[in-house]
Scaffold this active site. Structure first.
Site, PDB file in Angstrom:
ATOM      1  N   SER A  78     -12.706 -26.299 -36.077  1.00  0.00           N
ATOM      2  CA  SER A  78     -12.236 -26.158 -34.514  1.00  0.00           C
ATOM      3  C   SER A  78     -10.551 -26.616 -34.589  1.00  0.00           C
ATOM      4  CB  SER A  78     -12.716 -26.739 -33.414  1.00  0.00           C
ATOM      5  OG  SER A  78     -13.130 -28.137 -34.098  1.00  0.00           O
ATOM      6  N   THR A 178     -11.467 -29.228 -29.833  1.00  0.00           N
ATOM      7  CA  THR A 178     -10.124 -29.699 -29.922  1.00  0.00           C
ATOM      8  C   THR A 178     -10.112 -31.123 -30.362  1.00  0.00           C
ATOM      9  OG1 THR A 178      -9.310 -27.596 -28.655  1.00  0.00           O
ATOM     10  CG2 THR A 178      -7.897 -29.732 -28.745  1.00  0.00           C
ATOM     11  N   THR A 196      -5.464 -27.801 -32.127  1.00  0.00           N
ATOM     12  CA  THR A 196      -6.871 -26.843 -32.262  1.00  0.00           C
ATOM     13  C   THR A 196      -6.577 -25.667 -32.901  1.00  0.00           C
ATOM     14  OG1 THR A 196      -8.390 -26.042 -30.797  1.00  0.00           O
ATOM     15  CG2 THR A 196      -6.152 -25.713 -30.257  1.00  0.00           C
ATOM     16  N   ARG A 206      -4.100 -14.808 -28.870  1.00  0.00           N
ATOM     17  CA  ARG A 206      -4.547 -15.776 -27.817  1.00  0.00           C
ATOM     18  C   ARG A 206      -3.965 -17.235 -27.821  1.00  0.00           C
ATOM     19  NH1 ARG A 206      -7.916 -20.739 -27.072  1.00  0.00           N
ATOM     20  NH2 ARG A 206      -8.885 -20.523 -25.247  1.00  0.00           N
ATOM     21  N   THR A 229     -10.487 -30.926 -23.484  1.00  0.00           N
ATOM     22  CA  THR A 229     -11.032 -30.145 -24.796  1.00  0.00           C
ATOM     23  C   THR A 229     -12.012 -29.193 -23.991  1.00  0.00           C
ATOM     24  OG1 THR A 229     -12.426 -30.011 -26.852  1.00  0.00           O
ATOM     25  CG2 THR A 229     -12.807 -31.815 -25.128  1.00  0.00           C
ATOM     26  N   GLY A 230     -12.375 -28.094 -24.379  1.00  0.00           N
ATOM     27  CA  GLY A 230     -13.040 -27.043 -23.626  1.00  0.00           C
ATOM     28  C   GLY A 230     -12.534 -25.777 -23.413  1.00  0.00           C
TER      29      GLY A 230
END
Ligand code: ASP
Length: 316
Positions: A78, A178, A196, A206, A229-230
């Site tokens: 990641s 991340t 990340t 993106r 993060t997420g």
């Protein structure tokens, strides 16, 4: 009791591993430096950050040193080298840094550079700008002596080729990890770094929250700092890390601030979002906090000669 907190001792830990239930904070000691990072790979990141502090580095040096560890680790899919590519097989990376003076630097959609977090720091320190993207960011990195390399490993290429057979859309709940590193040094100054490879098999081009100052990371040396993060799209829409710091300014403790920032997301999704976001935060006095939406989340905290992994449960 709403949440449980399991602790594992990391490499610099002096204490025997222990399990603490219902305790998210070690009692803060004003003069203790600390490092707070996301996920399990936060443990080795914290080790490196801690070493940097011991060698006389400041909070920014520590946060950068920490973030570089998962960037270079091909087993972490990641972040950085070995990170999963976009749907076309390109590894595109996002990173940012922010220091105690409120300076910020960022790179987004950068390719073929192993340490975007250090390029972000260069942008902060050696240009008049905050953010460079894509090919321009890569060219800048090369001009600054950063080595170019293919970031797709045999394993990540294999995973991508497997994914391509069905092109199954990754659920937002699957795509996180991340590394965000927040640091407070012996002077009480704070800084952060975030890096990340973003949403696995994303659309080419993106960019997530991680390179966006105020979304993936925010530092206000008078109040505190926070990082995310997420699912980046949702963090951006709520200016997540900035919001956490502003809530601390209003008097929310760090965990309550993280929870309130997530509650705004939860509300926007009718109480049942199908994705994960987690925040970590440090208040100026050394109190730390964290919260996540769903399932569980792990953060690594290094302080007082110990480096431990803490597991928290989601709000839902
Ligand atoms: N926040 C990242 C992004 O949306 C994902 C992650 O946490 O790994 O790009």
């Amino acid at each position: 009791m709403k949440r449980r907190d399991f602790i594992k001792t990391g490499a610099i830990g002096l204490a025997a591993p222990s399990a603490v239930f219902g305790e998210t904070n070690i009692k803060p000691n004003k003069n203790d430096p600390l490092i707070l990072s996301t996920w399990k790979h936060g443990l080795p990141a914290n080790d490196a950050a801690w070493k940097s502090l011991q060698n006389g580095g400041n909070a920014m040096d520590a946060a950068e040193a920490g973030a570089r560890v998962p960037e270079a680790d091909p087993s972490i899919t990641s972040v950085g080298f070995g990170g999963y590519p976009d749907e076309e097989g390109n590894v595109t990376l996002d990173a940012c840094v922010m220091d105690s003076k409120g300076n910020a630097g960022s790179v987004a959609f950068i390719q073929n550079i192993k340490h975007p977090v250090s390029v972000a720091r260069k942008v902060m320190e050696d240009t008049k700008h905050v953010m460079l993207v894509g090919e321009g960011a890569r060219q800048f990195a090369v001009s600054q002596g950063f080595e170019e390399m293919d970031l797709l490993t045999v394993e990540s290429k294999k995973a991508w080729e497997e994914w391509k057979k069905k092109r199954r859309e990754m659920t937002p709940h699957e795509t996180h990890d991340t590394i965000s590193v927040l640091a407070q040094d012996k002077n009480g100054d704070m800084a952060g770094a975030c890096t990340t490879s973003g949403w696995a098999y994303k659309l080419h081009g993106r960019v997530g929250d991680s390179p966006i100052i105020g979304a993936g990371l925010f530092v206000d040396n008078e109040i505190g700092c926070a990082a995310a993060t997420g699912l980046g799209e949702e963090v951006i829409k709520t200016t997540g890390s900035f919001l956490v710091v502003e809530l601390m300014r209003q008097g929310y403790d760090p965990t309550a601030a993280c929870e309130e920032a997530l509650n705004r997301v939860i509300k926007r999704h009718n109480g049942n979002p199908d994705f994960q976001i987690a925040y970590i935060a440090i208040r100026k006095d050394g109190e730390i906090g964290s919260a996540c939406i769903k399932g569980s989340f792990e953060y690594a905290l290094a302080r007082g000669g110990q480096n431990k992994l803490h597991k928290i449960k989601g709000l839902l």
